[in-house]
Design a protein around this motif. Structure first.
Motif, PDB file in Angstrom:
ATOM      1  N   UNK A 214      98.740 -48.064  31.800  1.00  0.00           N
ATOM      2  CA  UNK A 214      97.996 -46.662  32.303  1.00  0.00           C
ATOM      3  C   UNK A 214      98.897 -45.463  32.272  1.00  0.00           C
ATOM      4  N   UNK A 215      98.460 -44.693  31.563  1.00  0.00           N
ATOM      5  CA  UNK A 215      99.070 -42.368  31.962  1.00  0.00           C
ATOM      6  C   UNK A 215      97.929 -41.514  32.586  1.00  0.00           C
ATOM      7  N   UNK A 216      98.253 -40.652  33.303  1.00  0.00           N
ATOM      8  CA  UNK A 216      97.448 -40.127  34.175  1.00  0.00           C
ATOM      9  C   UNK A 216      97.742 -38.724  33.161  1.00  0.00           C
ATOM     10  N   UNK A 217      96.701 -38.255  32.465  1.00  0.00           N
ATOM     11  CA  UNK A 217      97.415 -36.543  31.526  1.00  0.00           C
ATOM     12  C   UNK A 217      95.705 -36.456  31.221  1.00  0.00           C
ATOM     13  N   UNK A 218      96.514 -35.192  30.209  1.00  0.00           N
ATOM     14  CA  UNK A 218      95.182 -34.468  29.645  1.00  0.00           C
ATOM     15  C   UNK A 218      95.660 -33.497  28.389  1.00  0.00           C
ATOM     16  N   UNK A 224      99.985 -25.500  34.187  1.00  0.00           N
ATOM     17  CA  UNK A 224      99.780 -24.786  35.723  1.00  0.00           C
ATOM     18  C   UNK A 224      99.001 -25.295  36.278  1.00  0.00           C
ATOM     19  N   UNK A 225      98.054 -24.252  36.406  1.00  0.00           N
ATOM     20  CA  UNK A 225      96.607 -25.039  36.962  1.00  0.00           C
ATOM     21  C   UNK A 225      96.416 -26.560  37.577  1.00  0.00           C
ATOM     22  N   UNK A 226      96.061 -26.753  35.948  1.00  0.00           N
ATOM     23  CA  UNK A 226      95.357 -28.941  35.808  1.00  0.00           C
ATOM     24  C   UNK A 226      97.205 -28.932  36.616  1.00  0.00           C
ATOM     25  N   UNK A 227      97.707 -28.970  36.327  1.00  0.00           N
ATOM     26  CA  UNK A 227      99.221 -29.403  37.333  1.00  0.00           C
ATOM     27  C   UNK A 227      98.971 -29.508  38.942  1.00  0.00           C
ATOM     28  N   UNK A 228      98.949 -28.730  39.207  1.00  0.00           N
ATOM     29  CA  UNK A 228      98.740 -28.316  41.025  1.00  0.00           C
ATOM     30  C   UNK A 228      97.209 -29.073  41.313  1.00  0.00           C
ATOM     31  N   UNK A 229      96.387 -29.265  40.387  1.00  0.00           N
ATOM     32  CA  UNK A 229      95.478 -29.917  40.280  1.00  0.00           C
ATOM     33  C   UNK A 229      95.390 -31.692  40.603  1.00  0.00           C
ATOM     34  N   UNK A 230      96.369 -31.939  39.704  1.00  0.00           N
ATOM     35  CA  UNK A 230      97.112 -33.536  39.446  1.00  0.00           C
ATOM     36  C   UNK A 230      97.728 -33.641  40.722  1.00  0.00           C
ATOM     37  N   UNK A 231      98.618 -32.373  40.826  1.00  0.00           N
ATOM     38  CA  UNK A 231      99.375 -33.082  42.258  1.00  0.00           C
ATOM     39  C   UNK A 231      98.757 -33.542  43.333  1.00  0.00           C
ATOM     40  N   UNK A 232      97.440 -32.756  43.996  1.00  0.00           N
ATOM     41  CA  UNK A 232      96.268 -32.886  44.475  1.00  0.00           C
ATOM     42  C   UNK A 232      96.153 -34.771  44.809  1.00  0.00           C
ATOM     43  N   UNK A 233      95.429 -34.650  43.188  1.00  0.00           N
ATOM     44  CA  UNK A 233      94.985 -35.911  42.991  1.00  0.00           C
ATOM     45  C   UNK A 233      95.955 -36.922  43.817  1.00  0.00           C
ATOM     46  N   UNK A 234      96.955 -37.267  43.017  1.00  0.00           N
ATOM     47  CA  UNK A 234      97.847 -38.209  43.201  1.00  0.00           C
ATOM     48  C   UNK A 234      98.687 -38.269  44.000  1.00  0.00           C
ATOM     49  N   UNK A 235      98.577 -37.642  45.012  1.00  0.00           N
ATOM     50  CA  UNK A 235      98.977 -37.609  46.513  1.00  0.00           C
ATOM     51  C   UNK A 235      98.559 -39.120  46.934  1.00  0.00           C
ATOM     52  N   UNK A 246     108.332 -46.962  41.816  1.00  0.00           N
ATOM     53  CA  UNK A 246     108.225 -46.678  40.243  1.00  0.00           C
ATOM     54  C   UNK A 246     108.834 -45.694  39.868  1.00  0.00           C
ATOM     55  N   UNK A 247     107.702 -44.430  40.854  1.00  0.00           N
ATOM     56  CA  UNK A 247     108.249 -42.911  39.898  1.00  0.00           C
ATOM     57  C   UNK A 247     109.287 -42.624  40.577  1.00  0.00           C
ATOM     58  N   UNK A 248     110.270 -42.648  41.186  1.00  0.00           N
ATOM     59  CA  UNK A 248     111.884 -42.528  41.324  1.00  0.00           C
ATOM     60  C   UNK A 248     112.178 -43.329  40.204  1.00  0.00           C
ATOM     61  N   UNK A 249     111.824 -44.394  39.543  1.00  0.00           N
ATOM     62  CA  UNK A 249     112.560 -45.214  38.472  1.00  0.00           C
ATOM     63  C   UNK A 249     112.081 -44.480  37.190  1.00  0.00           C
ATOM     64  N   UNK A 250     110.980 -43.828  37.842  1.00  0.00           N
ATOM     65  CA  UNK A 250     111.352 -42.766  36.212  1.00  0.00           C
ATOM     66  C   UNK A 250     111.493 -41.877  36.061  1.00  0.00           C
ATOM     67  N   UNK A 251     111.874 -40.928  37.091  1.00  0.00           N
ATOM     68  CA  UNK A 251     112.692 -40.034  37.422  1.00  0.00           C
ATOM     69  C   UNK A 251     111.693 -38.740  37.676  1.00  0.00           C
ATOM     70  N   UNK A 252     111.223 -39.388  39.156  1.00  0.00           N
ATOM     71  CA  UNK A 252     110.201 -38.399  39.548  1.00  0.00           C
ATOM     72  C   UNK A 252     109.964 -38.412  41.113  1.00  0.00           C
ATOM     73  N   UNK A 253     109.631 -37.084  41.168  1.00  0.00           N
ATOM     74  CA  UNK A 253     109.910 -37.356  42.985  1.00  0.00           C
ATOM     75  C   UNK A 253     108.787 -37.789  42.934  1.00  0.00           C
ATOM     76  N   UNK A 254     107.377 -36.769  43.099  1.00  0.00           N
ATOM     77  CA  UNK A 254     106.071 -37.307  43.214  1.00  0.00           C
ATOM     78  C   UNK A 254     105.809 -38.081  42.575  1.00  0.00           C
ATOM     79  N   UNK A 255     104.332 -38.128  42.388  1.00  0.00           N
ATOM     80  CA  UNK A 255     103.764 -38.696  41.372  1.00  0.00           C
ATOM     81  C   UNK A 255     102.892 -37.607  40.710  1.00  0.00           C
ATOM     82  N   UNK A 256     102.603 -36.965  40.136  1.00  0.00           N
ATOM     83  CA  UNK A 256     102.792 -35.937  39.323  1.00  0.00           C
ATOM     84  C   UNK A 256     103.605 -35.448  38.585  1.00  0.00           C
TER      85      UNK A 256
END
Length: 307
Positions: A214-218, A224-235, A246-256
């Motif tokens: 399951x991938x969150x994307x569009x 930039x605008x959509x990424x900011x919105x996604x960051x709020x939703x996924x927090x 799993x976010x860390x294992x994926x190489x990320x710090x935040x869900x976005x």
């Protein structure tokens, strides 16, 4: 590879009617499956049954019902009904749930989730495959003094688990048909998740598991605008250790950081990365992040990739 979408019509005047409308659009775009989350609102198996019956071109699925606050007899009844209604196109997803929602919502302790998952899957498999059960575990009992078979659902119901941690992956490989990882990027999928669940399945002689990512994307030009919105939703997900891990294992710090947001070239490349990492199916959620036009643009691309 099957490509589908998670449908969310909670903003419609009537969620059922809205879900059917979205499902027709998804099928027209060439998508292969529609998935429905389980909240404290609409019943996901019922919703999938209705949509699957109205839109026969789509596979339909639940992603995912927590095993806390439910019982295998009741979930089997729901799943078999949906399977009969869709003539074999329903897929049931289960989840461990979270301490927050389990204890705040149901008022029951969120204890021994892996043991509960194992017992739930064992009893549920008996019920969906044979219509009977005689299971007596430490945490659950499921027996059938009267038959529990739904005519029309004789083929059984595929059982998937929203598993990402080592113990959940082991249980899923041994007892389920596949997994539904969310917010797990290609790196986590290919290096940790797919090897673990595949090894567990092989060790017990089960077929290779389905990996429904399951991938969150569009698809959008307003990254930039959509990424900011996604960051709020996924927090919301960042507070739960399983997602943070799993976010860390994926190489990320935040869900976005594991969201897929960009133009057609970017999204196509990311879908290929998931395929290379072992995903057998990719399901996009959050495709309404950037508005109606970009949702349709996203679905058009995903339909092409599915074809």
């Amino acid at each position: 590879m099957t490509i589908g979408v998670a449908l969310d019509a909670t903003g419609a005047d009537n969620q059922i009617d809205g879900s059917v409308r979205l499902a027709h659009e998804a099928a027209t775009a060439g998508l292969r499956s529609a998935w429905f989350g389980q909240t404290f609102g609409a019943d996901s198996p019922q919703l999938a049954a209705i949509v699957g019956r109205e839109v026969p071109a789509l596979q339909v699925g639940t992603s995912a019902i927590p095993v806390f606050g439910r019982h295998p007899l009741l979930v089997s009844s729901q799943a078999q009904t949906a399977q009969a209604a869709t003539h074999g196109r329903y897929h049931l997803g289960l989840a461990l749930g979270t301490k927050l929602l389990t204890e705040a919502g149901f008022g029951i302790p969120h204890e021994r989730p892996i043991a509960r998952l194992r017992e739930f899957l064992t009893a549920l498999r008996q019920l969906t495959e044979t219509g009977t059960a005689d299971f007596h575990g430490e945490l659950l009992t499921a027996t059938t003094p009267i038959p529990a078979r739904v005519p029309g659902a004789e083929a059984g119901v595929p059982l998937l688990v929203a598993a990402m941690g080592p113990q959940a992956l082991r249980a899923s490989g041994e007892l389920a048909d596949g997994i539904l990882p969310y917010l797990a990027g290609p790196r986590a999928l290919g290096e940790h998740i797919v090897p673990a669940v595949t090894a567990a399945a092989e060790a017990t002689g089960r077929p290779a598991p389905r990996i429904v990512a399951l991938v969150h994307g569009v698809v959008t030009d307003e990254v930039d605008r959509v990424r900011d919105k996604a960051a709020e939703q996924l927090a919301f997900y960042e507070q739960f250790p399983s997602y943070a891990r799993v976010i860390g294992l994926s190489g990320g710090r935040r869900a976005v950081d594991v969201a897929v947001i960009g133009d057609e070239r970017k999204v196509t490349a990311e879908v290929q990365r998931y395929r290379d990492a072992g995903a057998t199916e990719v399901v996009f959620s959050g495709t309404d992040l950037a508005g109606e036009a970009d949702r349709l643009r996203t679905w058009a691309l995903l339909g092409e990739l599915a074809g």
